[in-house]
Scaffold this active site. Structure first.
Site, PDB file in Angstrom:
ATOM      1  N   ASP A  61     -10.027   1.605  -5.947  1.00 42.26           N
ATOM      2  CA  ASP A  61      -8.694   2.657  -6.031  1.00 42.26           C
ATOM      3  C   ASP A  61      -7.572   1.778  -5.430  1.00 42.26           C
ATOM      4  OD1 ASP A  61      -7.099   5.242  -6.019  1.00 42.26           O
ATOM      5  OD2 ASP A  61      -7.156   4.530  -3.954  1.00 42.26           O
ATOM      6  N   GLU A 130     -13.016   3.656 -11.085  1.00 45.52           N
ATOM      7  CA  GLU A 130     -12.421   2.744  -9.934  1.00 45.52           C
ATOM      8  C   GLU A 130     -13.345   2.103  -8.943  1.00 45.52           C
ATOM      9  OE1 GLU A 130      -8.819   5.829  -8.279  1.00 45.52           O
ATOM     10  OE2 GLU A 130     -10.789   6.526  -7.815  1.00 45.52           O
TER      11      GLU A 130
END
Lengths: 239, 239
Positions: A61, A130
């Site tokens: 992320d 992610e």
């Protein structure tokens, strides 16, 4: 770590097959497969700590956000910080990532508890995407991660131009929803606070007289938009 | 861009002097000085768009966040994603960055409107530090930015061990504040929402019966902490 990873192996496709599928998805041959196996392991499959993809999701992320930030910074050299922030949040928000993950076919690779019907409607595939960025970073380093994010994610799946041109008047969308669903809705200024040279506004949205959510920004209008977008996400999540 | 940057020159120290001061601060000799001059230019000095450090702050914030994420990911190999997220937010929060920026001496280099008394109490120096990370990225690339963040920021100014061991019971701190200041305070559960395999809780803090702020997390306890930390920041910002 290595021992844990080795024991995960039997959950997955045979190494050769997984490696081939990942190569297709990533645009390069993975070096250390266990990183990717961990990235594809949802906690519902294995609830022991450190044997699911959440740490890699945290890492991925962060790099996804940074690489998208740089991409937008260079693509829009004259746009303000507010514009770049809004564009990035459209690109990395859960809905977008989940949608891309599904189009990439990640749902076929992610290991999760298929008995849990709630999961298919949640964002675990976007989260796995992610985590995959995190795995690529550990396996291949920054430069290849950047190329992967730009080519295989942004260029291949995200219509940045379209996102930039979409007029997202969340406040109107929310008012329409309230009217259709016969809910009473109001926007109220909660706080107005000086922060150095600027003022920060927090607007609250009241649904049938109870505070539903809030948004904060440097203008009242923008704070209302932030709050309305949150409200729309909360409402979408409940259906 | 180049023309704008050239015209900024006369706001600053002579190039040689600025370059020497930056070299001391960064640990290397800057190549392209105008990036750094822009990073050190607060909007209060120049309100024309794109002639202040906000775009670079956006870029630098993203890379700072990513590099700190990776640092923590590797430093704490067995800690959960929640722990890493909390540690990162302690390190990159405005108060920490502003404090580090002041200790680095950035307030002597940042160009801002010295007539505005509010500015000295706001976070413009922490923001300039983020912008500086953005300038380093553009000037030197990722690897040097990573070294800069780890050596000149984390190792030199941030006591990560101390931060990790600090017991931050924000709820207790807030209750103490309320008692001292004779305010009535209550914590209430606002929403409890299923999200895939998990539940998300939002806790609201009511100050003298009016909603003051909210926090959201995967447990009621953690949501209360998030809300209490926000409340403490809001209160600190008002003094």
């Amino acid at each position: 770590m290595r021992r844990v990873l080795t024991r995960l192996k039997n959950l997955f496709l045979p190494d050769k097959e997984l490696s081939a599928q990942l190569e297709h998805l990533l645009g390069f041959k993975p070096k250390h497969l266990p990183y990717y196996q961990l990235a594809l392991l949802h906690r519902s499959k294995n609830d022991e700590l450190a044997r699911n993809n959440e740490r890699l999701e945290f890492l991925g992320d962060a790099y996804l956000g940074a690489i998208v930030a740089e991409y937008l910074f260079k693509k829009y050299p004259t746009q303000s910080e507010g514009y770049l922030t809004e564009m990035r949040s459209r690109i990395v928000r859960r809905e977008t990532l989940n949608n891309v993950a599904n189009r990439m076919g990640l749902q076929k690779l992610v290991q999760y508890n298929t008995q849990d019907r709630g999961i298919e409607r949640s964002h675990i595939f976007g989260n796995a995407l992610e985590a995959l960025v995190g795995a690529v970073y550990l396996d291949q380093g920054y430069t290849r991660t950047r190329t992967f994010v730009i080519k295989q994610f942004l260029h291949a799946y995200v219509d940045v131009e379209m996102m930039a041109s979409t007029d997202t008047n969340y406040k109107n969308q929310l008012l329409n929803w309230a009217q259709t669903n016969r809910q009473s809705l109001s926007f109220e200024l909660m706080t107005d606070k000086r922060e150095g040279a600027r003022r920060m506004f927090t607007v609250g949205i009241f649904l049938n007289d109870a505070l539903f959510c809030e948004g904060t920004a440097y203008s009242k209008k923008e704070a209302g938009q932030v709050a309305a977008r949150k409200a729309l996400e909360l409402i979408a999540g409940n259906h």
